[in-house]
Design an enzyme around this catalytic site. Structure first.
Site, mmCIF file in Angstrom:
data_model
loop_
_atom_site.group_PDB
_atom_site.id
_atom_site.type_symbol
_atom_site.label_atom_id
_atom_site.label_comp_id
_atom_site.label_asym_id
_atom_site.label_seq_id
_atom_site.Cartn_x
_atom_site.Cartn_y
_atom_site.Cartn_z
ATOM 1 N N ASP A 180 0.862 -1.185 0.000
ATOM 2 C CA ASP A 180 0.000 0.000 0.000
ATOM 3 C C ASP A 180 0.896 1.232 0.000
ATOM 4 O O ASP A 180 1.675 1.443 0.931
ATOM 5 C CB ASP A 180 -0.880 -0.033 1.255
ATOM 6 N N ASP A 237 -3.295 2.407 -5.834
ATOM 7 C CA ASP A 237 -2.065 2.420 -5.049
ATOM 8 C C ASP A 237 -1.948 1.265 -4.071
ATOM 9 O O ASP A 237 -1.138 1.326 -3.163
ATOM 10 C CB ASP A 237 -1.956 3.737 -4.285
ATOM 11 N N GLU A 238 -2.736 0.232 -4.227
ATOM 12 C CA GLU A 238 -2.538 -0.911 -3.337
ATOM 13 C C GLU A 238 -2.904 -2.211 -4.031
ATOM 14 O O GLU A 238 -3.744 -2.225 -4.940
ATOM 15 C CB GLU A 238 -3.326 -0.760 -2.037
HETATM 16 MG MG LIG Z 1 -2.311 3.976 0.067
#
Ligand SMILES: [Mg+2]
Length: 411
Positions: free
Chosen positions: A11, A115-116
């Protein structure tokens, strides 16, 4: 016994902010948010409109500013806040670089958002070392090659890996060895359990269940009476049991873009211009994923919050901006009456299927599609703003609302 899996949850830390800092390094260390459509600085007069924060730097978070908080409230909490506009195309571009690194470690990558992602590294030990070694290497590469900080959890299940990645943000790495899942989770607050929303955790707290350990050992019948049929799975996950596989995404049901305006739009010209931009965004997304659409839908929300949707089959499946746009404009003409103010507008492509590589050029006469592919290539090289079709594009002030945030959760 089932084999022990090695799952990473990676993350990125304050991803949108990190992306902005790559091109604005002078802002590092400042309380900073990405929100709305305009840049503004302390001391300037500011109009936060209806914007909400899409991402906050850790410096901003120390003032209580966080994702999904209204920008107006954020400025009240922290007048020193620097506000940068949301540049989602840029974050999506950087996200692709991030996922290209993930793909070097395993084909089993399940994106959670830009983003993860979960990475299943089971059985790759001879290539990647153990999960911990791979996690260190991925972290170091994201930092060195892209300039992006991240946090990682390493565990045997998705739930435990996600809880672990969240525990020591930013730049945290938490490894939970096989067999220690329940012990690791037990002291943590129930709010940290993925899938336990505020309503669920409020009910649990009324029962005196405030940690995952208490949830894991509570009488199942009591939980079922309080939470309903999903109680047992939630309880098992709180005890570290989670057989859910890392799933590589298949074809999505739809691809859509929508925007909420800080000032309602009521002229045909403005609305049609935004429909063109939204259609182009949908087309770009389809082409990037090698998908074609059989239907187009539009969504309009009026000032009184009444929402209408309209859908139309296309004569032939397409990913061309002009065909998507033409259908969206026809639907708009049917659903809109002159002068009616619109606060939210969306365009979606539905009935998606994979485009086979060959058919792209076999399908004769489709100049629009080929032109769009060529333009995408140029955009990739010169940035999204550099090139657009000759129709012009109105830069309307945008807000980032909770619908966007649900899809692009960033923390
Ligand atoms: Mg994040």
């Amino acid at each position: 016994m089932a084999r022990v899996r090695t799952i990473l949850h990676v993350d990125l830390d304050a991803f949108f902010v990190s992306c902005e800092l790559l091109r604005r390094p002078e802002l590092a260390g400042k309380p900073l948010v990405v929100a709305g459509g305009h840049e503004s600085h302390p001391g300037q007069s500011r109009d936060p409109g209806r914007s909400v924060v899409a991402a906050a730097s850790y410096e901003a978070r120390s003032y209580g500013v966080r994702s999904a908080l209204p920008l107006a409230r954020s400025l009240a909490l922290c007048p020193e806040l620097v506000v940068l506009p949301v540049e989602i195309a840029e974050y999506a571009r950087i996200s692709e670089l991030v996922f290209a690194i993930f793909a070097e470690y395993t084909p089993l990558v399940e994106p959670g958002s830009l983003d993860e992602a979960y990475l299943d590294l089971t059985g790759t030990e001879s290539l990647n070392g153990g999960g911990e070694e791979a996690a260190r290497e991925i972290t170091a590469r994201l930092d060195a090659e892209l300039g992006l900080p991240c946090s990682v959890g390493v565990a045997t299940t998705k739930t435990v890996a996600k809880v672990a990645s969240d525990l020591r943000k930013p730049r945290g790495m938490v490894v939970v060895p096989p067999g220690e899942e329940a012990v690791f989770l037990a002291p943590l607050a129930v709010e940290r359990l993925p899938g336990a929303g505020p309503k669920t955790t409020a009910k649990l707290r009324l029962l005196g269940i405030d940690t995952m350990g208490k949830l894991a050992t509570a009488p199942t019948a009591l939980l079922q009476a309080t939470l309903g049929p999903n109680a047992e799975a939630l309880q098992l996950r709180a005890g570290g049991v989670d057989p859910a596989p890392v799933k590589v995404p298949g074809i999505p049901k739809s691809v859509s873009r929508e925007e909420t305006y800080s000032q309602d739009l009521n002229s045909r010209e403005d609305l049609e211009a935004r429909l063109a931009v939204l259609s182009a965004g949908v087309g770009l997304r389809l082409r990037a994923s090698s998908l074609i659409a059989q239907a187009v839908a539009i969504k309009m929300r009026f000032t009184n919050f009444e929402t209408v949707t309209r859908r139309r089959q296309l004569p032939e499946p397409t990913f061309a901006d002009q065909e998507l746009q033409a259908a969206a404009l026809e639907l708009f003409a049917e659903a809109w009456t002159i002068g009616r103010a619109v606060r939210l507008l969306g365009v979606g492509a539905e009935g998606l299927s994979e485009l086979r590589q060959m058919s792209l050029f076999e399908r004769g006469g489709e100049r629009g599609e080929r032109l769009d592919l060529a333009l995408d290539g140029l955009r990739g090289r010169f940035g999204g703003r550099a090139i657009s079709r000759g129709t012009g594009s109105l830069e309307a002030p945008l807000d980032w609302n909770r619908d966007h945030l649900r899809r692009l959760t960033d923390s």
